[in-house]
Design a protein around this motif. Structure first.
Motif, PDB file in Angstrom:
ATOM      1  N   LYS A 230       0.825  -1.226   0.047  1.00  8.55           N
ATOM      2  CA  LYS A 230       0.011  -0.033   0.070  1.00  8.55           C
ATOM      3  C   LYS A 230       0.708   1.176   0.073  1.00  8.55           C
ATOM      4  CE  LYS A 230      -4.097  -2.187   2.120  1.00  8.55           C
ATOM      5  NZ  LYS A 230      -5.218  -1.799   3.114  1.00  8.55           N
ATOM      6  N   PRO A 231       0.537   2.247  -0.623  1.00  8.10           N
ATOM      7  CA  PRO A 231       1.365   3.527  -0.975  1.00  8.10           C
ATOM      8  C   PRO A 231       1.542   4.142   0.586  1.00  8.10           C
ATOM      9  CG  PRO A 231      -0.768   3.981  -1.718  1.00  8.10           C
ATOM     10  CD  PRO A 231      -0.782   2.338  -1.493  1.00  8.10           C
ATOM     11  N   VAL A 252       6.132   1.723  -2.540  1.00  7.53           N
ATOM     12  CA  VAL A 252       5.146   2.460  -3.366  1.00  7.53           C
ATOM     13  C   VAL A 252       5.146   3.951  -2.331  1.00  7.53           C
ATOM     14  CG1 VAL A 252       2.797   2.977  -4.118  1.00  7.53           C
ATOM     15  CG2 VAL A 252       3.936   0.739  -4.060  1.00  7.53           C
ATOM     16  N   VAL A 254       3.905   8.168  -2.684  1.00  4.17           N
ATOM     17  CA  VAL A 254       3.034   9.065  -3.337  1.00  4.17           C
ATOM     18  C   VAL A 254       3.404  10.452  -3.015  1.00  4.17           C
ATOM     19  CG1 VAL A 254       0.612   9.982  -3.565  1.00  4.17           C
ATOM     20  CG2 VAL A 254       0.916   7.439  -3.433  1.00  4.17           C
ATOM     21  N   ASP A 430       4.017   5.072  -9.831  1.00  2.00           N
ATOM     22  CA  ASP A 430       3.475   5.705  -8.479  1.00  2.00           C
ATOM     23  C   ASP A 430       2.501   7.240  -8.741  1.00  2.00           C
ATOM     24  OD1 ASP A 430       4.412   3.692  -7.132  1.00  2.00           O
ATOM     25  OD2 ASP A 430       6.241   4.996  -6.678  1.00  2.00           O
ATOM     26  N   HIS A 433      -0.709   5.830  -8.587  1.00  2.34           N
ATOM     27  CA  HIS A 433      -1.279   5.967  -7.164  1.00  2.34           C
ATOM     28  C   HIS A 433      -1.455   7.398  -6.693  1.00  2.34           C
ATOM     29  CE1 HIS A 433      -0.366   1.571  -7.206  1.00  2.34           C
ATOM     30  NE2 HIS A 433       1.023   1.843  -7.190  1.00  2.34           N
ATOM     31  N   THR A 437      -5.042   8.802  -5.288  1.00  2.00           N
ATOM     32  CA  THR A 437      -5.219   9.547  -3.612  1.00  2.00           C
ATOM     33  C   THR A 437      -5.304  10.822  -3.748  1.00  2.00           C
ATOM     34  OG1 THR A 437      -3.193   7.983  -3.342  1.00  2.00           O
ATOM     35  CG2 THR A 437      -3.597  10.026  -1.713  1.00  2.00           C
ATOM     36  N   THR A 461     -10.517   0.189  -4.333  1.00  4.14           N
ATOM     37  CA  THR A 461     -10.009   1.538  -4.530  1.00  4.14           C
ATOM     38  C   THR A 461      -9.788   2.148  -3.152  1.00  4.14           C
ATOM     39  OG1 THR A 461     -10.933   1.803  -6.730  1.00  4.14           O
ATOM     40  CG2 THR A 461     -10.152   3.795  -5.561  1.00  4.14           C
ATOM     41  N   TYR A 465      -6.232   2.906  -0.928  1.00  2.65           N
ATOM     42  CA  TYR A 465      -5.926   4.317  -1.165  1.00  2.65           C
ATOM     43  C   TYR A 465      -6.579   5.064  -0.086  1.00  2.65           C
ATOM     44  CZ  TYR A 465      -4.553   3.203  -5.735  1.00  2.65           C
ATOM     45  OH  TYR A 465      -3.815   2.559  -6.702  1.00  2.65           O
TER      46      TYR A 465
END
Length: 502
Positions: A230-231, A252, A254, A430, A433, A437, A461, A465
């Protein structure tokens, strides 16, 4: 249990079948081979001696008998003798769907992908074969046929398996499927479904003693696949720690909206040719293969829509990752402006190249019109981030803006954009991603975000996020075109940037 020869000839007087007593059986081409074996007793306790066959040769009969004897002591295997692969796949899919409904089974996106594999390839190609008779040769024949789909070979006749696959691919759910070749990655995903089903048939259902799919598709050994990463958001604290240690907190990462805006301003001011692709990805998050595979006929600036119908994988056009990948992306005013400027630039390049121009019909292409390679997009992205960092390093050494611009052959505006803030590293993927977000943090409806990204479900989703979007929510006060702050541009809060109907 010894194989024997028999035929369907009848006694001319009694009209009874001669079977093993036919005098013509000594002739090579007369009769077929059969065998009987001792099966488990019935529920009533009566003896059962089923016959298998017919086979063309005694050797084939012995091989068939050997397979049956391997499961002869298992009543379940005997009862499932006539079950076809197609029947078992449907039965197994029902089980897996039921498990998913309780929250203990597979994700919806995985089930959707498995359903496609069954409907488009496994059932039409192998579904009619009895599960106990399925061999590695059948499986190899299926994959060979898949590789021939939409690859016309002159003078080569279609196999029966290929014909069935092509018939099924004509339409699905009332929609015509794409007429492009099947990629190896797609065959690999189909193989994963088949291999899993045959493993269950052997270990859980006890219908077979082996898995004929073992070894058909050899994969490299390696580490066990990890769960989805997960970011994490590049917060001020994480950026500060990264500057001290050089360690990226997670695989990952963001960007914040400010960081993303700084990058886009820098890329645009640098005169980066592929800036429009980075802009589109940062705003709406199409996958890299979808960006490279997008065709001009799928982009309508008048209607402010980009239709995502295909992706480029392994230098070949292929279907999107799942059916959910077939989607429309509504475009905001700023993105339309950027893409119009891009279209004008491509026309100018076409004129400069003249007859040497090779129009691939793609939205994003090289200067000579040929289709981009996906890795080239990532390469340009990495170069921009490295140049951004180098500019800041020179500024720390007290270089003037003019000197830095001359050193890196860029504009002074791009240097000033790079000096706005630190830009920590992320991968090209990314950007996708980050788009997800920022859309969620900007207050855009979850279902709309899921559809724009081409996710199979809204739940996916939100699961991936939601946390990082909460971190970003404090900075998000505008939607879509206004959620990334841009230098020298002002967008009214609450502007109607989301197309009607979403």
């Amino acid at each position: 249990m010894k194989p024997y020869k028999a035929c369907s000839c009848r006694d001319p007087e009694t009209k009874r079948l001669l079977g093993k007593k036919c005098p013509e059986l000594s002739k090579k081409q007369h009769g077929r081979w059969y065998a009987r074996y001792e099966a488990p007793k019935s529920a009533e306790g009566s003896r059962r001696q089923p016959r298998i066959g017919p086979f063309d040769t005694e050797r084939e009969c012995k091989e068939g008998l050997g397979k049956v004897l391997g499961t002869a002591s298992n009543p379940k295997a005997h009862d499932e003798r006539k079950t076809t692969l197609g029947q078992y796949l449907e039965r197994r899919y029902t089980w897996r769907t039921s498990e998913a409904e309780t929250g203990e089974g597979l994700k919806k996106s995985t089930l959707v992908s498995e359903r496609e594999a069954i409907d488009l390839y496994l059932s039409p190609g192998l579904g009619h074969i009895k599960l106990v008779d399925l061999s590695d040769e059948h499986i190899r024949e299926l994959y060979a046929a898949m590789r021939k789909i939409n690859r016309p070979e002159e003078g080569e006749e279609r196999t029966e398996v290929l014909r069935r696959l092509q018939e099924v691919r004509a339409t699905r759910h009332g929609k015509r499927l794409h007429s492009r070749p099947i990629s190896e990655s797609r065959i690999r995903r189909v193989h994963a479904v088949l291999h899993g089903a045959l493993t269950d048939a052997a270990k859980l259902s006890k219908i077979r003693t082996d898995n004929p799919a073992d070894g058909v598709w050899r994969t490299k050994g390696g580490k066990r696949k990890q769960g989805r990463a997960k970011p994490l958001l590049w917060t001020a604290e994480r950026v500060e720690q990264w500057e001290k240690t050089g360690v990226v907190p997670a695989k990952v990462m963001v960007w914040s909206s400010d960081q993303c805006g700084a990058f886009l301003d820098f890329a645009e001011a640098s005169g980066e040719r592929l800036y429009p692709a980075f802009h589109l990805d940062a705003y709406y998050g199409p996958r890299r293969g979808e960006l490279v595979g997008a065709e001009e006929q799928d982009l309508s600036l008048a209607r402010r829509r980009l239709h995502v119908l295909q992706a480029q994988s392994d230098d070949e056009l292929d279907d999107t990752k799942t059916e959910a990948g077939y989607r429309q992306i509504p475009l905001d005013d700023e993105t339309v402006r950027v893409l119009k400027a891009w279209h004008k630039r491509k026309l100018e390049e076409r004129l400069r190249w003249g007859e040497l121009y090779q129009d691939a019909g793609r939205v994003f292409c090289y200067e000579d019109g040929t289709a981009l390679k996906a890795e080239y997009l990532s390469s340009r992205f990495r170069i921009l981030i490295e140049r951004y960092a180098n500019i800041r390093a020179r500024a720390a050494e007290k270089w003037s803006v003019e000197r830095i611009a001359r050193k890196y052959r860029t504009s002074e505006a791009s240097v000033e954009a790079a000096l706005r803030m630190t830009l920590p590293p992320i991968r090209f993927h990314d950007l996708r991603h980050g788009a997800a977000t920022m859309l969620i943090a900007a207050g855009v409806d979850d279902k709309f975000v899921s559809e724009v990204l081409g996710h199979a479900s809204v739940a996916f989703t939100k699961d991936v996020y939601a946390v990082v979007a909460e971190e970003l929510a404090e900075d998000a006060t505008r939607k879509i075109s206004a959620f990334i702050p841009r230098q020298g541009r002002v967008s009214a809060v609450g502007a109607n940037t989301v197309p009607s109907g979403h």
